[in-house]
Design a protein around this motif. Structure first.
Motif, mmCIF file in Angstrom:
data_model
loop_
_atom_site.group_PDB
_atom_site.id
_atom_site.type_symbol
_atom_site.label_atom_id
_atom_site.label_comp_id
_atom_site.label_asym_id
_atom_site.label_seq_id
_atom_site.Cartn_x
_atom_site.Cartn_y
_atom_site.Cartn_z
ATOM 1 N N ALA A 48 0.818 -1.215 0.000
ATOM 2 C CA ALA A 48 0.000 0.000 0.000
ATOM 3 C C ALA A 48 0.855 1.269 0.000
ATOM 4 C CB ALA A 48 -0.939 0.001 1.205
ATOM 5 N N CYS A 49 2.107 1.142 0.408
ATOM 6 C CA CYS A 49 2.993 2.303 0.519
ATOM 7 C C CYS A 49 3.894 2.481 -0.698
ATOM 8 C CB CYS A 49 3.853 2.171 1.769
ATOM 9 S SG CYS A 49 5.054 0.821 1.643
ATOM 10 N N THR A 50 3.609 1.774 -1.779
ATOM 11 C CA THR A 50 4.487 1.810 -2.950
ATOM 12 C C THR A 50 4.514 3.193 -3.596
ATOM 13 O OG1 THR A 50 4.057 -0.534 -3.353
ATOM 14 C CG2 THR A 50 4.983 0.734 -5.177
ATOM 15 N N ILE A 51 5.719 3.637 -3.873
ATOM 16 C CA ILE A 51 5.991 4.915 -4.533
ATOM 17 C C ILE A 51 7.047 4.643 -5.601
ATOM 18 C CG2 ILE A 51 5.460 6.311 -2.491
ATOM 19 C CD1 ILE A 51 8.582 6.452 -2.085
ATOM 20 N N HIS A 52 7.501 5.669 -6.284
ATOM 21 C CA HIS A 52 8.633 5.522 -7.205
ATOM 22 C C HIS A 52 9.790 6.348 -6.662
ATOM 23 C CE1 HIS A 52 6.088 4.430 -10.990
ATOM 24 N NE2 HIS A 52 5.903 3.597 -9.983
ATOM 25 N N VAL A 53 10.952 5.751 -6.637
ATOM 26 C CA VAL A 53 12.185 6.434 -6.270
ATOM 27 C C VAL A 53 13.099 6.350 -7.484
ATOM 28 C CG1 VAL A 53 14.153 6.517 -4.693
ATOM 29 C CG2 VAL A 53 11.902 5.818 -3.831
ATOM 30 N N ASP A 54 13.418 7.505 -8.027
ATOM 31 C CA ASP A 54 14.214 7.570 -9.260
ATOM 32 C C ASP A 54 13.611 6.683 -10.344
ATOM 33 O OD1 ASP A 54 15.960 9.456 -8.218
ATOM 34 O OD2 ASP A 54 17.375 7.939 -7.484
ATOM 35 N N GLY A 55 12.286 6.688 -10.432
ATOM 36 C CA GLY A 55 11.583 5.994 -11.499
ATOM 37 C C GLY A 55 11.309 4.524 -11.293
ATOM 38 N N VAL A 56 11.669 3.982 -10.136
ATOM 39 C CA VAL A 56 11.482 2.563 -9.866
ATOM 40 C C VAL A 56 10.583 2.403 -8.643
ATOM 41 C CG1 VAL A 56 12.669 0.396 -9.289
ATOM 42 C CG2 VAL A 56 13.764 2.058 -10.814
ATOM 43 N N SER A 57 9.634 1.465 -8.720
ATOM 44 C CA SER A 57 8.728 1.284 -7.583
ATOM 45 C C SER A 57 9.499 0.782 -6.363
ATOM 46 C CB SER A 57 7.584 0.326 -7.937
ATOM 47 O OG SER A 57 8.067 -0.932 -8.331
ATOM 48 N N ALA A 58 9.110 1.301 -5.207
ATOM 49 C CA ALA A 58 9.740 0.944 -3.941
ATOM 50 C C ALA A 58 8.700 1.039 -2.830
ATOM 51 C CB ALA A 58 10.906 1.888 -3.640
ATOM 52 N N LYS A 59 8.850 0.207 -1.834
ATOM 53 C CA LYS A 59 7.940 0.243 -0.687
ATOM 54 C C LYS A 59 8.516 1.209 0.343
ATOM 55 C CE LYS A 59 6.010 -4.221 -1.712
ATOM 56 N NZ LYS A 59 5.817 -5.617 -1.301
ATOM 57 N N SER A 60 7.799 2.292 0.551
ATOM 58 C CA SER A 60 8.318 3.373 1.385
ATOM 59 C C SER A 60 8.262 3.077 2.880
ATOM 60 C CB SER A 60 7.578 4.673 1.084
ATOM 61 O OG SER A 60 6.194 4.555 1.362
ATOM 62 N N CYS A 61 7.624 1.974 3.280
ATOM 63 C CA CYS A 61 7.578 1.637 4.705
ATOM 64 C C CYS A 61 8.853 0.952 5.173
ATOM 65 C CB CYS A 61 6.364 0.770 5.038
ATOM 66 S SG CYS A 61 6.527 -0.960 4.556
ATOM 67 N N THR A 62 9.692 0.533 4.244
ATOM 68 C CA THR A 62 10.945 -0.104 4.635
ATOM 69 C C THR A 62 12.156 0.667 4.118
ATOM 70 O OG1 THR A 62 10.795 -1.574 2.733
ATOM 71 C CG2 THR A 62 9.980 -2.421 4.830
#
Length: 156
Positions: A48-62
């Protein structure tokens, strides 16, 4: 001890002061008030916390906020442009790819990454890609239909 960070979020440069242990999801939600990124499990299980970091999906809770220093972050709030939904967001709406909506931001962000890497995924590829995202309402069928419809629309 606090640490200063600077990053681009949804195309805007932001700065903040955080404790080194502050999670990126906490920085986004509590410091920047971007509450579209949801916290579902805090253990990288639900997506549910997935975002993009430098264009790649990442889970922001970890991910720690300090790890995002100097990066470009995109949240669900940055997907629509000038008040116009992204084709994937429209497809979720048109194909009933959301029920309660809790998983939707993470599903959209993960799906955007998939479609960037593979503009024409089949059903199996979509389901496999979204394994890290949990829908509590079990709306997977319409989520997959939404991604397929968006892929078609995005290809023109």
């Amino acid at each position: 001890m606090s640490v200063s960070i600077s990053l681009s979020v949804n195309g805007k440069q932001v700065t903040g002061t955080v404790e080194p242990r502050t999670l990126l999801v906490t920085f986004l939600r509590e410091h920047l008030r971007l509450t579209g990124t949801h916290v579902g499990c805090d253990t990288s299980q639900c997506g549910a916390c997935t975002i993009h970091v430098d264009g790649v999906s990442a889970k922001s809770c970890t991910m720690l906020a300090v790890q995002a220093d100097g990066t470009e972050v995109t949240t669900i709030e940055g997907v629509a442009t000038n008040g116009t939904l992204h084709p994937l967001q429209e497809a979720f709406r048109d194909n009933h790819g959301l029920q309660c909506g809790f998983c939707t931001p993470g599903m959209v962000m993960s799906s955007l990454d998939l479609l960037k890497q593979n503009p024409n995924p089949d059903e199996h590829e979509i389901r496999e890609w979204l394994e890290g995202n949990i829908c509590r309402c079990t709306g997977y069928h319409n989520i997959v239909k939404s991604v397929q419809a968006a892929a078609t629309a995005m290809r023109g």
